[in-house]
Write a protein that holds these residues in place. Sequence first.
Motif, PDB file in Angstrom:
ATOM      1  N   UNK A  77       0.832  -1.210   0.000  1.00 26.92           N
ATOM      2  CA  UNK A  77       0.000   0.000   0.000  1.00 26.92           C
ATOM      3  C   UNK A  77       0.869   1.265   0.000  1.00 26.92           C
ATOM      4  N   UNK A  78       2.072   1.126   0.475  1.00 24.62           N
ATOM      5  CA  UNK A  78       2.920   2.301   0.714  1.00 24.62           C
ATOM      6  C   UNK A  78       3.106   3.193  -0.502  1.00 24.62           C
ATOM      7  N   UNK A  79       3.477   2.642  -1.673  1.00 26.30           N
ATOM      8  CA  UNK A  79       3.725   3.563  -2.797  1.00 26.30           C
ATOM      9  C   UNK A  79       2.508   4.431  -3.111  1.00 26.30           C
ATOM     10  N   UNK A  80       1.339   3.857  -2.954  1.00 32.08           N
ATOM     11  CA  UNK A  80       0.114   4.600  -3.278  1.00 32.08           C
ATOM     12  C   UNK A  80      -0.156   5.665  -2.218  1.00 32.08           C
ATOM     13  N   UNK A  81       0.166   5.328  -0.979  1.00 32.40           N
ATOM     14  CA  UNK A  81      -0.002   6.311   0.093  1.00 32.40           C
ATOM     15  C   UNK A  81       1.037   7.424  -0.070  1.00 32.40           C
ATOM     16  N   UNK A  82       2.250   7.008  -0.398  1.00 33.08           N
ATOM     17  CA  UNK A  82       3.296   8.008  -0.600  1.00 33.08           C
ATOM     18  C   UNK A  82       2.909   8.991  -1.710  1.00 33.08           C
ATOM     19  N   UNK A  83       2.239   8.476  -2.700  1.00 32.82           N
ATOM     20  CA  UNK A  83       1.824   9.335  -3.803  1.00 32.82           C
ATOM     21  C   UNK A  83       0.607  10.177  -3.426  1.00 32.82           C
ATOM     22  N   UNK A  84      -0.023   9.842  -2.311  1.00 28.01           N
ATOM     23  CA  UNK A  84      -1.183  10.614  -1.873  1.00 28.01           C
ATOM     24  C   UNK A  84      -2.516  10.041  -2.333  1.00 28.01           C
ATOM     25  N   UNK A  85      -2.476   8.832  -2.853  1.00 26.38           N
ATOM     26  CA  UNK A  85      -3.701   8.259  -3.417  1.00 26.38           C
ATOM     27  C   UNK A  85      -4.740   7.880  -2.361  1.00 26.38           C
ATOM     28  N   UNK A  86      -4.339   7.877  -1.124  1.00 24.88           N
ATOM     29  CA  UNK A  86      -5.311   7.555  -0.069  1.00 24.88           C
ATOM     30  C   UNK A  86      -6.167   8.777   0.272  1.00 24.88           C
ATOM     31  N   UNK A  87      -5.818   9.920  -0.329  1.00 19.49           N
ATOM     32  CA  UNK A  87      -6.523  11.177  -0.022  1.00 19.49           C
ATOM     33  C   UNK A  87      -7.358  11.676  -1.191  1.00 19.49           C
ATOM     34  N   UNK A  88      -7.198  11.049  -2.339  1.00 21.08           N
ATOM     35  CA  UNK A  88      -7.717  11.630  -3.566  1.00 21.08           C
ATOM     36  C   UNK A  88      -8.954  10.940  -4.117  1.00 21.08           C
ATOM     37  N   UNK A  89      -9.885  11.720  -4.518  1.00 24.61           N
ATOM     38  CA  UNK A  89     -10.982  11.205  -5.322  1.00 24.61           C
ATOM     39  C   UNK A  89     -10.815  11.811  -6.705  1.00 24.61           C
ATOM     40  N   UNK A  90     -10.606  10.962  -7.696  1.00 22.13           N
ATOM     41  CA  UNK A  90     -10.433  11.438  -9.080  1.00 22.13           C
ATOM     42  C   UNK A  90     -11.797  11.640  -9.716  1.00 22.13           C
ATOM     43  N   UNK A  91     -11.879  12.617 -10.577  1.00 21.33           N
ATOM     44  CA  UNK A  91     -13.110  12.821 -11.349  1.00 21.33           C
ATOM     45  C   UNK A  91     -12.949  12.113 -12.683  1.00 21.33           C
ATOM     46  N   UNK A  92     -13.679  11.027 -12.864  1.00 16.61           N
ATOM     47  CA  UNK A  92     -13.560  10.211 -14.075  1.00 16.61           C
ATOM     48  C   UNK A  92     -14.543  10.677 -15.132  1.00 16.61           C
ATOM     49  N   UNK A  93     -14.371  11.882 -15.577  1.00 20.96           N
ATOM     50  CA  UNK A  93     -15.292  12.408 -16.580  1.00 20.96           C
ATOM     51  C   UNK A  93     -14.629  13.568 -17.302  1.00 20.96           C
ATOM     52  N   UNK A  94     -14.927  13.718 -18.600  1.00 21.98           N
ATOM     53  CA  UNK A  94     -14.377  14.895 -19.288  1.00 21.98           C
ATOM     54  C   UNK A  94     -14.944  16.186 -18.700  1.00 21.98           C
ATOM     55  N   UNK A  95     -16.229  16.175 -18.299  1.00 23.23           N
ATOM     56  CA  UNK A  95     -16.782  17.449 -17.855  1.00 23.23           C
ATOM     57  C   UNK A  95     -17.882  17.371 -16.816  1.00 23.23           C
ATOM     58  N   UNK A  96     -18.288  16.165 -16.473  1.00 22.91           N
ATOM     59  CA  UNK A  96     -19.416  16.062 -15.546  1.00 22.91           C
ATOM     60  C   UNK A  96     -18.957  15.711 -14.131  1.00 22.91           C
ATOM     61  N   UNK A  97     -19.938  15.563 -13.258  1.00 21.35           N
ATOM     62  CA  UNK A  97     -19.678  15.212 -11.851  1.00 21.35           C
ATOM     63  C   UNK A  97     -18.806  16.273 -11.184  1.00 21.35           C
ATOM     64  N   UNK A  98     -19.250  17.502 -11.296  1.00 22.58           N
ATOM     65  CA  UNK A  98     -18.484  18.648 -10.803  1.00 22.58           C
ATOM     66  C   UNK A  98     -18.594  18.855  -9.294  1.00 22.58           C
ATOM     67  N   UNK A  99     -19.548  18.189  -8.664  1.00 25.47           N
ATOM     68  CA  UNK A  99     -19.839  18.552  -7.273  1.00 25.47           C
ATOM     69  C   UNK A  99     -19.260  17.578  -6.243  1.00 25.47           C
ATOM     70  N   UNK A 100     -18.262  16.850  -6.637  1.00 26.10           N
ATOM     71  CA  UNK A 100     -17.658  15.893  -5.705  1.00 26.10           C
ATOM     72  C   UNK A 100     -17.141  16.572  -4.441  1.00 26.10           C
ATOM     73  N   UNK A 101     -16.558  17.722  -4.633  1.00 24.68           N
ATOM     74  CA  UNK A 101     -15.902  18.379  -3.501  1.00 24.68           C
ATOM     75  C   UNK A 101     -16.897  18.840  -2.437  1.00 24.68           C
ATOM     76  N   UNK A 102     -18.167  18.911  -2.800  1.00 25.31           N
ATOM     77  CA  UNK A 102     -19.156  19.296  -1.802  1.00 25.31           C
ATOM     78  C   UNK A 102     -19.301  18.222  -0.724  1.00 25.31           C
ATOM     79  N   UNK A 103     -18.977  17.001  -1.066  1.00 23.86           N
ATOM     80  CA  UNK A 103     -19.076  15.909  -0.098  1.00 23.86           C
ATOM     81  C   UNK A 103     -17.694  15.438   0.356  1.00 23.86           C
ATOM     82  N   UNK A 104     -16.810  15.293  -0.604  1.00 26.62           N
ATOM     83  CA  UNK A 104     -15.517  14.695  -0.298  1.00 26.62           C
ATOM     84  C   UNK A 104     -14.544  15.785   0.124  1.00 26.62           C
ATOM     85  N   UNK A 105     -14.478  16.018   1.411  1.00 26.64           N
ATOM     86  CA  UNK A 105     -13.588  17.036   1.941  1.00 26.64           C
ATOM     87  C   UNK A 105     -13.367  16.764   3.431  1.00 26.64           C
TER      88      UNK A 105
END
Lengths: 333, 333, 333, 333, 333, 333
Positions: free
Chosen positions: C223-251
Amino acid sequence: MILRYDRIGMEIPPPSDPDPAGAAAVQELMGGRFGEMSTFMNYTFQSFNFRGRQGARPFYDLVANIAAEEFGHVELVATAINTMLTGASAESNGTVRSPLVTKNPLEGVKGVGNPQHFIAAGQGALPQDSNGRPWNGDYVFASGDLVEDLTHNFFLETGARNNKLKVYEMVDHPAARALTGYLLVRGGVHQIAYARALENLTGADLMKLFPTPRIPTDKIPECRPHIDRGDHLRLYRFSPGDYQELAAVFNGPHPETGEELVVIEEAPEGVPPRDLPPQPAVFAPDYAPEEVAEIAKKLRQAAGLPKEPTGLVADLKAQTKRSTKKATARSRS
Amino acid sequence: MILRYDRIGMEIPPPSDPDPAGAAAVQELMGGRFGEMSTFMNYTFQSFNFRGRQGARPFYDLVANIAAEEFGHVELVATAINTMLTGASAESNGTVRSPLVTKNPLEGVKGVGNPQHFIAAGQGALPQDSNGRPWNGDYVFASGDLVEDLTHNFFLETGARNNKLKVYEMVDHPAARALTGYLLVRGGVHQIAYARALENLTGADLMKLFPTPRIPTDKIPECRPHIDRGDHLRLYRFSPGDYQELAAVFNGPHPETGEELVVIEEAPEGVPPRDLPPQPAVFAPDYAPEEVAEIAKKLRQAAGLPKEPTGLVADLKAQTKRSTKKATARSRS
Amino acid sequence: MILRYDRIGMEIPPPSDPDPAGAAAVQELMGGRFGEMSTFMNYTFQSFNFRGRQGARPFYDLVANIAAEEFGHVELVATAINTMLTGASAESNGTVRSPLVTKNPLEGVKGVGNPQHFIAAGQGALPQDSNGRPWNGDYVFASGDLVEDLTHNFFLETGARNNKLKVYEMVDHPAARALTGYLLVRGGVHQIAYARALENLTGADLMKLFPTPRIPTDKIPECRPHIDRGDHLRLYRFSPGDYQELAAVFNGPHPETGEELVVIEEAPEGVPPRDLPPQPAVFAPDYAPEEVAEIAKKLRQAAGLPKEPTGLVADLKAQTKRSTKKATARSRS
Amino acid sequence: MILRYDRIGMEIPPPSDPDPAGAAAVQELMGGRFGEMSTFMNYTFQSFNFRGRQGARPFYDLVANIAAEEFGHVELVATAINTMLTGASAESNGTVRSPLVTKNPLEGVKGVGNPQHFIAAGQGALPQDSNGRPWNGDYVFASGDLVEDLTHNFFLETGARNNKLKVYEMVDHPAARALTGYLLVRGGVHQIAYARALENLTGADLMKLFPTPRIPTDKIPECRPHIDRGDHLRLYRFSPGDYQELAAVFNGPHPETGEELVVIEEAPEGVPPRDLPPQPAVFAPDYAPEEVAEIAKKLRQAAGLPKEPTGLVADLKAQTKRSTKKATARSRS
Amino acid sequence: MILRYDRIGMEIPPPSDPDPAGAAAVQELMGGRFGEMSTFMNYTFQSFNFRGRQGARPFYDLVANIAAEEFGHVELVATAINTMLTGASAESNGTVRSPLVTKNPLEGVKGVGNPQHFIAAGQGALPQDSNGRPWNGDYVFASGDLVEDLTHNFFLETGARNNKLKVYEMVDHPAARALTGYLLVRGGVHQIAYARALENLTGADLMKLFPTPRIPTDKIPECRPHIDRGDHLRLYRFSPGDYQELAAVFNGPHPETGEELVVIEEAPEGVPPRDLPPQPAVFAPDYAPEEVAEIAKKLRQAAGLPKEPTGLVADLKAQTKRSTKKATARSRS
Amino acid sequence: MILRYDRIGMEIPPPSDPDPAGAAAVQELMGGRFGEMSTFMNYTFQSFNFRGRQGARPFYDLVANIAAEEFGHVELVATAINTMLTGASAESNGTVRSPLVTKNPLEGVKGVGNPQHFIAAGQGALPQDSNGRPWNGDYVFASGDLVEDLTHNFFLETGARNNKLKVYEMVDHPAARALTGYLLVRGGVHQIAYARALENLTGADLMKLFPTPRIPTDKIPECRPHIDRGDHLRLYRFSPGDYQELAAVFNGPHPETGEELVVIEEAPEGVPPRDLPPQPAVFAPDYAPEEVAEIAKKLRQAAGLPKEPTGLVADLKAQTKRSTKKATARSRS
């Protein structure tokens, strides 16, 4: 191995008013835990896996031979369901066909019966039960222990009789009634056969359990013709030359009537099946079946076959005069 | 309806070293999505539900007749599995029997193969796949649309060929090898038959898809005897008198060899099955099978049957000299 | 709708010693009740069926977007299984191939792992669990009630984390370890996301349930390399332009480390997949793959495409230098 | 990996009269053996497991890319079902809600359609077929053998076309008709694509099998707009940059019309989905959805997002003016 | 081990108008994923498999004890279904019975409800859901991880509450309403119990999730009598002497009302079940039940038992005066 | 309703060498078609659905009461499996735990037994059979017809005896042997009870079928202690006050030994269960169980409970001196 002959065990009446809800209920006798696929597959696997069969030959012959009859019962259930479904889709007319003329030829069956009769099948029987769940191999019991397998088979026939009686009570379409009347008589014979086998092996007197459920078969009108012909007493040998030892087990008095049980040394003649009409709305056998017929005719001729189809089929609309004959042949006499 | 005759389609070698892990793999050819229960049941339901069969008689005859052959394939898979399982439980000796002498006669198969071969069955075949999941009716496709059903059947045979080849590669027990060698040849014939039927109906040239998977059958040693006998060219008619129009579809050159396809107007003679020995540890057919034999003998005599069992079985230990004959009969000639 | 890009989420090590028994266990993460097919399909159906989504937009965006990431997790599990199965059949050599040279190229896997990896698939992943049972739609919960669906999702991620940890403990093949290390980190992010969503809606403080099961992810080397990279903190937006409101919940703070959660406004770049080698013994992609290649080359040229395949694939044998970059982009900043 | 964009492939008409019995039938196109979950999952697993993909790149690209389109078809089937179920429960009024006002808001659907649409789901689609049985992984065929997988895919599309036609005939709700009209056109394209792939690999001319079932798509009114736009000729590339080699396989004349097949190098724009209204009787998304909206608004603001929801949705009640544009882009020209 | 006492947890109204369609819907509460078989079996397996139970005794006692109550809930669902099915078949009269008098006593239920209620069962409950699919072991979650199992149980009770509310909304038969009213109250207690357990172990405040779905139980008329009696606050100890540590977990204020939670140190007295009348048309308990009664009477006498049946049953037709008493006993005080 | 008491029916030996392959086989006695879940659920549903029970009271009491005993058999099978799985994962030592110290604590069970024992469960029993397939409701037969249900029950006990004998033969782990020895004796009693019930109702003499399979129970060493205690003759009444009429059916001579059958008017005392040790590698009950214990202790004290756990458990390592007492109480005397 098997030889197949293109006759069905008894006459199923011609298509009349379609009954898709009834057909969905009859599926229990096809793919339910106690349906004909179960009786067929149980006895078939038991016969395939029978060890030491020479030493136990009369019992092997009994199971293997009843298996063969059960194939014909699966066939009959399919025939009844197909008959009941005939006409349930709106018919096409002339040369232009559904869904182009009648825009929604299956509208009448939306929410009625088993939708997969129409969507998955071509208004035809499915290997499913009355809830639309597929038959599965868990319904087969083949422990290899002869006494246990026979005990199972006796119970299986008992459950099957129960289900047939209830389908009889639920569905009064002529095809369903003819079917259940016949199957009740033949199932009764198998119930007796397994009871006799157990009695011979252990001395247990299962004949006292008859009938279960406790409705005498001869009180049911649709059973009468078969009883009158003696079919409640007969075990047919479904083989050109094998399974000779049935009479070693299947003998003695019928538990309800006291009449002598009989082994008939040949399979029933049966009746030709009806050629149920195409249902173009579900593309069975095609959207334009006459074109298939045209191709078939050419192929037949190219192969040196007669111009007309060689297969024998019953009149589609009229009752067949005579179903299976009133056999008089006796076993070993 | 069917007549059953107590012969199997080809010789399966006698029991040798048991192979329960191999037997578990061979189950894929029994109850897997592409196993023989699937081919048997698919064609059987398609024939039961065939509408307008007179108009499409050559196609109806083809499907109905191949269904009949598939019953024999289910039987052969069961025979191979039963052979491979024979001897897998510790044997009893003398008159005292397991589990009393050998305290744990099934110890050797704990964690090996399909446990239900031993716990549910009597060291016998089950209607399951190689993962121990039961065959189920979802594997049946019977849309009623002739072209679709034939397309399905072609695909089904293709998948079945794939599975047979892989089981061949995985299991080298002589029974499994003999089985797969034979089924590959016969399955190839059915693949061709359905391709020809589609070609006749639509003009599509599926012959160019042969073989799929791309291993020529004649490179496989266990296929050779069947090819040498011509079985890769023959469609047998499994009926005393019906299904006369096979030759209207099944004709022309074999797609791989160019030889002429042939309809044989009678079913193969087959060979008598071996009477696989009791396995008392699993009570098949009983813990003390000789007592069953004693009862059977008395029943036989009481019924006026010969003293010895009437059923024909092959020598349990030796190879049968001749399997199915090298038929020369030709269709329509 | 989706756009697909031919990258996988992280590097899976190249094929090394095959591990069919391990691959069978990893299937639990594919088709088990808590496998990636379940996470993918649960969130997908919940998003499809989401009513009143404008009013609940941040929650809709969250569920719909995590669904998109889960597709990539299904892909990774398949990649790991395929890697572990590579080489498990005996290899062919030169131009003559199995099963002709090596007579039983699958002998080594008889009784090992999931037989359908070889018989049904081409040494490839199946939509099944570790017992070889198929994934099914009963594993989907989509009640439409937002709080309930989120409660379910939190529980689902908890069960998934449990299963990943145990597969990690059971299978030490490098591909399985790399896979589970990554999935544990990403699953943890989803667990947090759903807990935050519930907290926002109801005030319930589910953060105190972390971690369940109680093994801190950062103690696991893979798990370490992914944690070192910060992936345990990140939610990626898997869309060219939609799903803009993730940050309203994920914070807010990570429940275990206290670091700030981050929304990354673009999908991870990923790494090119390896082109796993043909396995001719199971005909994948063919018994003679070079002939397919020949055909493909011609088709490519006829279509005006470059002579060489256009698809980007990673080096088959060597570790990829860099996997996904150490992203620094921040959400809404 | 995938990127998801919040558009659906075509317009589904707005909710009108609810049709729960029709919605239950449409489930066959979702979770039936030939439903869109099957096409999606089959091609997805085949692409995940594709070995030697560089050598067979055009074929890999084809399968992987069609998989991506199928996700959108699953989405459309869900949309149609959800539309048909909207309004099937008695509506609440004012601030007091069911089941308090209307004591039995689901009384009207007792015994109608699939009860789990209401009990398990929030009047939403389920991963089930028309008999309420869950989709399962047995419906996936991924043998790894390219020719076999393509043969399967051709057959799968044929069966899917059959099922769509029948659902069209059975259900005349506008949403179901719009859905099936579109899927028939797109399914036809996939059928052709797989036929072309097989032809390229083997020379077999499957184009002659078109159409199966034999109803020309252009005779169906709901197919017309899509044909007029040219969608029966186009294969879209559902990727930002991958799957470049589609045109190597997908080219030549359409088997029915003779028009040239076209690869469109970008995914269809699609249309925004409707935001189907809450159904408080089934708590979707909540018994008091306005409170959820209130919370969402606050979260949005706290995160620095616009006051109004950012997601684009179509007008709930009116037809969308223009669905997907009449693309003119041509592949490789 | 268990002791069984022949009382049911609350009064189910006597048979009135039969409601087979409603009974089919109520099956979801029996054999659905969130039905009472699931709650019963989940907690039972968790208790059987509980490791280190001395160290975690209060939690073990909680799970094991709630499992015992759930048995009674399965019983109540069966009772409600059986009540609703009573009278759905045409009744026999006098001594001659169906199907002889009333030729098709099940005609009225053809196409209505679950056909297996009549064909497989004797107008009785089945271990199936509302789509007629059998309950299965996949619905059991018993990870052994205490926090996870409790998280699951909380979610399970949430889903169960959802399903009960919807069945309440769909079926207004008095038996269904009485059933759901009671189960909602008792299920709420279990939801709280698991939330408290999690809070004690982790500090997470799940009380804020109440109620989910968001309909206050006390607004539902059929819940009122149970709330008035205080049953929404009580956890009964279903054991003669074990499970003493319930109060260590189940305490504090009710999350909705603030009232104090209470452990009752004895099981509820319950009410005697009604002796639902025979349904001879389905042979339950027999076609001629009075003959069974005659045999039973003789057996009773031969064994020295009283002449009349010893079992206590409620009046078949009238409401029972008092159901379970308004208990005042307090836990540990 | 039921009361649960925290005793198990007999002593299962303490954990010794783990046997995960054996535990997988023993699952057949849990979730197989003839496993204890089947006996428990069959009799339970039959009792719930029993119509006209006053008229048939002795039979109702018999079925309802045996159902209660079967719960304890499910419990025993779980106990045996849990015992056999104890120690199968590598143990942790000191305060640092797996998977951190022992990097792959489940490596030893990869490919051995049922993987879900470790991945899904916490080294605990599952509601599955020996092939890892879940128990399902299709295994329940509750026709409502008394004679049929009893016939089924007799057959079910016969199949169960077969399976127990074979598991005995396959698995010689002390826990499995103790389990099967006991269940064979108790199952035999139930077989006799149903045979007697049928004999009383119909006169059929099923006693002659004993034993099936034909291995006298008293020849099996692990059955001896139970026979010596008289447990082969006793039917216990598992109720504080109900099911008074057992003796009306259960009486007369034992079919094998001729000894008199006896009804014991109270349930067996049983023995306290062992508190099987935590398995931290699978997080059962936690990764750090001593912290759970700490919390439990505080809760206990806060509730005014004794400092030490109140539950009675047997010594983990030593054999219990006395299992169930040699009861002398006689029925009705």
